[in-house]
Design an enzyme around this catalytic site. Sequence first.
Site, PDB file in Angstrom:
ATOM      1  N   CYS A 154      -1.992  -0.261   7.434  1.00  0.00           N
ATOM      2  CA  CYS A 154      -1.242   0.919   7.457  1.00  0.00           C
ATOM      3  C   CYS A 154      -1.380   2.082   8.474  1.00  0.00           C
ATOM      4  O   CYS A 154      -0.214   2.740   8.854  1.00  0.00           O
ATOM      5  CB  CYS A 154      -1.803   1.731   6.140  1.00  0.00           C
ATOM      6  SG  CYS A 154      -1.389   0.813   4.658  1.00  0.00           S
ATOM      7  N   CYS A 170      -5.774   1.960   5.964  1.00  0.00           N
ATOM      8  CA  CYS A 170      -6.731   0.535   6.444  1.00  0.00           C
ATOM      9  C   CYS A 170      -5.693   0.199   7.636  1.00  0.00           C
ATOM     10  O   CYS A 170      -4.976   1.051   8.293  1.00  0.00           O
ATOM     11  CB  CYS A 170      -6.237  -0.528   5.337  1.00  0.00           C
ATOM     12  SG  CYS A 170      -4.635  -1.197   5.350  1.00  0.00           S
ATOM     13  N   GLU A 229       1.158   3.799   1.803  1.00  0.00           N
ATOM     14  CA  GLU A 229       1.483   4.248   3.141  1.00  0.00           C
ATOM     15  C   GLU A 229       2.834   3.455   3.742  1.00  0.00           C
ATOM     16  O   GLU A 229       3.923   4.048   4.022  1.00  0.00           O
ATOM     17  CB  GLU A 229       0.519   4.229   4.311  1.00  0.00           C
ATOM     18  CG  GLU A 229      -0.735   5.202   3.971  1.00  0.00           C
ATOM     19  CD  GLU A 229      -1.898   4.315   3.304  1.00  0.00           C
ATOM     20  OE1 GLU A 229      -1.561   3.509   2.214  1.00  0.00           O
ATOM     21  OE2 GLU A 229      -2.916   4.449   3.857  1.00  0.00           O
ATOM     22  N   HIS A 263       0.756  -1.399   0.149  1.00  0.00           N
ATOM     23  CA  HIS A 263      -0.177   0.015  -0.047  1.00  0.00           C
ATOM     24  C   HIS A 263       1.090   1.135  -0.042  1.00  0.00           C
ATOM     25  O   HIS A 263       2.172   1.092   0.505  1.00  0.00           O
ATOM     26  CB  HIS A 263      -0.943  -0.238   1.099  1.00  0.00           C
ATOM     27  CG  HIS A 263      -1.908  -0.998   1.206  1.00  0.00           C
ATOM     28  ND1 HIS A 263      -3.165  -0.997   2.169  1.00  0.00           N
ATOM     29  CD2 HIS A 263      -2.457  -1.873   0.360  1.00  0.00           C
ATOM     30  CE1 HIS A 263      -3.964  -2.018   1.909  1.00  0.00           C
ATOM     31  NE2 HIS A 263      -3.495  -2.560   0.867  1.00  0.00           N
TER      32      HIS A 263
END
Lengths: 150, 150
Positions: free
Chosen positions: A85, A82, A54, A52
């Site tokens: 993250c 999420c 991040e 992801h």
Amino acid sequence: MYEEKFIDKAISLAKKAEKLDEVPVGAVIVKDGKIVSSAYNKREESRDATAHAEILAIKKACKKLNDFRLLGCDIYVSLEPCVMCMGAILNARLENLYFGASITSGSISAKELVELSNLNHKTNVFGGKKEEECSKLVTEYFKQKRKSKS
Amino acid sequence: MYEEKFIDKAISLAKKAEKLDEVPVGAVIVKDGKIVSSAYNKREESRDATAHAEILAIKKACKKLNDFRLLGCDIYVSLEPCVMCMGAILNARLENLYFGASITSGSISAKELVELSNLNHKTNVFGGKKEEECSKLVTEYFKQKRKSKS
């Protein structure tokens, strides 16, 4: 201190992800008014569940600053992080999180996770930055996805 | 299906981490009774906030299986996953989580995170595997750390 240009940068990274058929999310890590690292979601390209925006931005920033503690750093993300993250943001001791669109999946919020993880370090969470633009990016992406499947 | 030899493997990896002065945590990912990947915590060595055992094992397994969905895979960890790692376990669609020692920091539990993340995929969570041995590993590590600081 929040600066609009950094959420704009996160949005432009999200658009880059979209062009590559990735869920459009971009992240920027900032220290003392300067960009330390930035990344966009690469889950499809890298076939890696952890890739992801991040996580990728945090990994880059740790490498650049040669420290797993990103003290005094802020993160700007086009979409609310999420669970994975948000956990990484807390583990990296990021000071402030500024995000655009809120998660609408009914998942636990970033703010709730700060409290429930019960760590000494607490990241300050500020949502709703350029929310309409950020939200549109994600909803349009999934609308197109559904269309191409039907 | 739970197999003791895999939590034993996670424990031996945790011991490896301890020797390198890392918080002793080991993780093993298993599919059809065979190890797909394994890792131990490398946060200090790599100076990367995301370099927990579970994240490293998930990244390796995704690469090996060439998929960000680790369907039909189980993960064995010597310590209950933190928020970041539990989020990654859910994102990777791992089927079962077997862990040793429980987190005692007052953080939200792995089981609670499954429910609160409200994803379609739900990982089954089983704690308390060789709990005493796993718990001792972590408590001894921090006892030594405190001693060496005083």
